[in-house]
Design an enzyme around this catalytic site. Structure first.
Site, mmCIF file in Angstrom:
data_model
loop_
_atom_site.group_PDB
_atom_site.id
_atom_site.type_symbol
_atom_site.label_atom_id
_atom_site.label_comp_id
_atom_site.label_asym_id
_atom_site.label_seq_id
_atom_site.Cartn_x
_atom_site.Cartn_y
_atom_site.Cartn_z
ATOM 1 N N TYR A 101 9.160 6.289 -2.499
ATOM 2 C CA TYR A 101 8.808 5.958 -3.522
ATOM 3 C C TYR A 101 7.551 6.946 -3.308
ATOM 4 O O TYR A 101 6.797 6.462 -2.018
ATOM 5 C CB TYR A 101 8.537 4.161 -3.467
ATOM 6 C CG TYR A 101 7.178 4.615 -4.809
ATOM 7 C CD1 TYR A 101 7.616 3.738 -6.299
ATOM 8 C CD2 TYR A 101 6.071 4.370 -4.469
ATOM 9 C CE1 TYR A 101 6.660 3.536 -7.220
ATOM 10 C CE2 TYR A 101 4.856 3.878 -5.949
ATOM 11 C CZ TYR A 101 5.048 3.517 -7.043
ATOM 12 O OH TYR A 101 4.667 3.384 -7.831
ATOM 13 N N GLU A 189 3.557 9.437 -10.866
ATOM 14 C CA GLU A 189 4.394 8.329 -9.870
ATOM 15 C C GLU A 189 7.203 8.536 -10.488
ATOM 16 O O GLU A 189 6.757 9.010 -10.963
ATOM 17 C CB GLU A 189 5.020 7.163 -11.190
ATOM 18 C CG GLU A 189 5.562 6.268 -9.727
ATOM 19 C CD GLU A 189 5.924 4.450 -10.659
ATOM 20 O OE1 GLU A 189 6.059 4.620 -11.866
ATOM 21 O OE2 GLU A 189 5.034 3.497 -10.715
#
Ligand SMILES: Nc1ncnc2c1ncn2[C@@H]1O[C@H](COP(=O)(O)OP(=O)(O)O)[C@@H](O)[C@H]1O
Ligand SMILES: [Mg+2]
Length: 390
Positions: A101, A189
């Site tokens: 992530y 993101e």
């Protein structure tokens, strides 16, 4: 402005962030030909501006062109958390060996940027943050220094990524930082940031929010959604195209004023008046700003009156640099431009400030059957609320 995944990936590719090859389709047939061109197994991904598509069944493997068509037919039109998938991204299937992530965002509380990197990507990152905070590295980024290779390597190490991929991931983190800065984004993101068994690192998902205040520095027309009909989004898009500050609300009294503060207080006064008179509420916020030309007033009235919920309109203007007589002339010629069909609901006007008397005289002389002039803001709100409830 939030971007679709495929748009985010376009920006990633522009800045050298590796992404799987793919194309966007709005029909099952197009999905099939994109898959045929790619010539590899693919995934069909619903393009909606919300997360959790995988869980909702909006991300489906398709080994070849025929199944790409079948899966695209299944996904197109699918509703995911209230968003309809109008297009799908057909992209090369990449078998992730690990899912990480990575994100940059504006930390408003600390007044700086924040980098977040984790070795536990793919799933709900909120859950990782809540249950295993040590698995999520959160490091402030000084905007003046940015993200160089060294800082990025430290970040990758702090996130607990395997030593052999740290450098590759660091390279991607530096490029993602460029996406944030050079595209004027508020959020970048990537979840998952995939690492393949042959050591490649690529963005399998992408979420980007662009800063609308920086729009003038970029060419973003291609990212805009087509106006969405007569709903709130459609009205707001039309108002934006005319450079009006308009927000649709769910009441019946259209509100037009000059200056955000005055419009906000007008909303309050209308809401209070509505509580006393039949429950009418403000239908919108519309600030025409300083220079209320006839055209601006016509645009404002046209937008507000085309809202199907509107039953009455309150124009509340305080004359300053733009005087009340100029505003009154604007209203009169706007009514002329809109004609009988455009103006079907009563319009309550309250003018005060510079040249108020001259302005009121102009409205008086025009004798428009649907225009009612009221001197105080409270009385004007009261009347507009009563007319809307009638
Ligand atoms: N190109 C791809 N190849 C293989 N698997 C993929 C690909 N894109 C996504 N996936 C898998 O599907 C999951 C969900 O996709 P993602 O793009 O993250 O959507 P969302 O976050 O909305 O669920 C990913 O975690 C990944 O495991
Ligand atoms: Mg994702």
């Amino acid at each position: 402005m939030d971007l679709y995944e495929y748009q985010a990936k376009e920006l990633f590719a522009r800045h050298g962030v590796p992404v799987p090859s793919g194309g966007v389709a709005s029909t099952p047939e197009d999905a099939r030909s994109i898959a045929a061109e790619l010539g590899t197994p693919t995934v069909i991904k619903a393009q909606v501006k919300t997360g959790g598509r995988g869980k909702a069944g909006g991300v489906r493997p398709a080994p070849g062109p025929a199944s790409a068509e079948v899966e695209a037919r299944r996904v197109l039109g699918m509703d995911i958390k209230g968003h309809t998938a109008r297009t799908v991204l057909v992209e090369q299937a990449t078998v992730p060996f690990e899912e990480y992530y990575a994100a940059y965002l504006v930390d408003r509380a600390k007044g700086t940027f924040l980098a977040m990197v984790s070795s536990e990507g793919g799933m709900d990152i909120e859950e990782v943050a809540a249950t295993r905070p040590e698995a999520l590295a959160r490091v402030p980024v000084d905007p003046a220094c940015g993200m160089d290779a060294e800082t990025a390597s430290l970040l990758a190490a702090a996130a607990g990524l395997p030593a052999e991929v740290q450098d590759t991931v660091a390279g991607v983190l530096v490029r993602l930082w460029r996406v944030l800065v050079e595209e004027d984004a508020l959020l970048v993101e990537v979840n998952p940031l995939a690492c393949t068994s042959d050591g490649r690192v690529l963005a399998l998902d992408g979420k980007v929010t662009l800063d609308d205040n920086a729009a003038f520095r970029h060419e973003r027309e291609a990212f805009a959604d087509p106006p969405a009909g007569d709903g709130a989004a459609g009205l707001e898009a039309r108002a934006r195209a005319r450079r009006l500050n308009y927000v649709k609300l769910d009441g019946e009294v259209g509100v037009i004023g000059n200056g955000a503060g005055l419009v906000m207080s007008t909303l309050d006064v209308v809401a209070y008046a509505g509580q006393r008179a039949g429950g009418a509420r403000p239908a919108n916020f519309l600030d025409i700003g300083g220079g209320a030309s006839a055209q601006v007033m016509a645009d404002a009235l046209e937008i507000v009156l085309s809202d199907q919920d509107v039953r009455s309109v309150l124009v509340n203007v305080f004359g300053g640099i733009t005087t009340c007589d100029a505003v009154a002339e604007g209203i009169v010629s706007a009514l002329g431009m809109l004609g009988e069909h455009g103006v079907r609901h009563p319009i309550v006007v309250r003018l005060d400030g510079n040249n108020a008397e001259a302005g009121l005289a102009i409205l008086d002389a025009a004798r428009h059957p649907l225009v009612r002039v009221v001197t105080t803001m409270d009385d004007a709100a009261e009347l507009a609320a009563r007319l809307a409830a009638a």
